[in-house]
Design an enzyme around this catalytic site. Structure first.
Site, PDB file in Angstrom:
ATOM      1  N   PHE A  75       0.816  -1.205   0.000  1.00 37.51           N
ATOM      2  CA  PHE A  75       0.000   0.000   0.000  1.00 37.51           C
ATOM      3  C   PHE A  75       0.855   1.264   0.000  1.00 37.51           C
ATOM      4  CE2 PHE A  75      -2.542  -3.255   2.069  1.00 37.51           C
ATOM      5  CZ  PHE A  75      -3.843  -3.023   1.635  1.00 37.51           C
ATOM      6  N   ASP A  76       0.525   2.191  -0.865  1.00 37.56           N
ATOM      7  CA  ASP A  76       0.952   3.571  -0.660  1.00 37.56           C
ATOM      8  C   ASP A  76       0.187   4.083   0.557  1.00 37.56           C
ATOM      9  OD1 ASP A  76       2.041   6.185  -1.219  1.00 37.56           O
ATOM     10  OD2 ASP A  76       0.092   6.704  -2.057  1.00 37.56           O
ATOM     11  N   MET A  77       0.639   5.162   1.169  1.00 40.29           N
ATOM     12  CA  MET A  77      -0.049   5.663   2.359  1.00 40.29           C
ATOM     13  C   MET A  77      -0.930   6.872   2.050  1.00 40.29           C
ATOM     14  SD  MET A  77       1.467   6.733   6.120  1.00 40.29           S
ATOM     15  CE  MET A  77       1.955   8.419   5.764  1.00 40.29           C
ATOM     16  N   ASP A  78      -0.307   8.001   1.717  1.00 38.31           N
ATOM     17  CA  ASP A  78      -1.059   9.246   1.522  1.00 38.31           C
ATOM     18  C   ASP A  78      -1.941   9.149   0.295  1.00 38.31           C
ATOM     19  OD1 ASP A  78       0.058  10.923   3.709  1.00 38.31           O
ATOM     20  OD2 ASP A  78       1.927  10.537   2.652  1.00 38.31           O
TER      21      ASP A  78
END
Length: 210
Positions: free
Chosen positions: A7-10
């Site tokens: 997963f990317d976060m932002d």
């Protein structure tokens, strides 16, 4: 067979991109800069962002960057609890229960990743986290995803990457993984990303893709 979801976060796990854009502009306007509209620097990294904001004066750029990071940002913290994607914890927990490994690969600083993990309550279902500041190159370079895959002991073909920005999607594709794109919540109606393998409406759409 999918063995890991990265997963990317932002913009994916927490709806912060619009907040970052507005907070930077508010800071810069206090310093005498003027913007006709808020620059959308979503998915970019810190060096590139500050070069875009202050292109011609390296000394001023660095002074503003340091003040923003060390003073302004702590005084105007991210309201993670309000902006958290509510599907983050249940989706990761379901993946964990199915034996699928979960990782966060974000261009944000390590301390911000750790803060989000704590607030979201996902430490016990995460197998790995990595910051772009711990890599030799930022997205769209695939290093961050390749390093996460190596640490998880999986091959690119066994991974899904969940991203929201063109730079992140490119990084995921260049890593060799299958990329699912989640449109930013506040501009989903105008967002397009033909580079992603699949565009999803929410995080729960990951589960049928496993």
């Amino acid at each position: 067979m999918i063995k890991a979801v990265l997963f990317d976060m932002d913009g994916v796990l927490v709806d912060t991109e619009w907040f970052y854009n507005r907070r930077r502009v508010a800071f810069m306007e206090e310093k005498g800069f003027h913007f006709d509209e808020i620059p959308d620097l979503s998915g970019s990294n810190e060096p590139a962002i500050w070069e875009a904001l202050v292109p011609d004066d390296i000394e001023l750029r660095e002074r503003l960057r340091v003040e923003y990071k060390q003073v302004y940002s702590p005084d105007h913290p991210v309201p993670y609890t309000e902006l958290l994607n509510k599907q983050t914890e249940p989706v990761m927990r379901e993946l964990h229960e199915r034996g699928v490994k979960c990782a966060i690969a974000s261009s944000s600083y390590r301390e911000l990743i750790d803060e989000l993990v704590d607030i979201a309550g996902i430490a016990d279902v995460l197998d790995y986290t990595i910051s772009g500041h711990e890599c030799s190159a930022f997205k769209p370079d695939p290093e961050i995803y390749l390093r996460a895959m190596e640490m998880l002991g999986v091959e690119p073909a066994e991974c899904l990457v969940i991203e929201d920005s063109p730079l992140g999607i490119e990084a995921g594709k260049r890593s060799g993984a299958r990329v699912l794109a989640l449109p930013p919540a506040r501009r989903a109606s105008t967002w397009t990303s033909p580079a992603a393998d699949v565009v999803i409406d929410n995080l729960t759409d990951i589960l049928p893709a496993i």
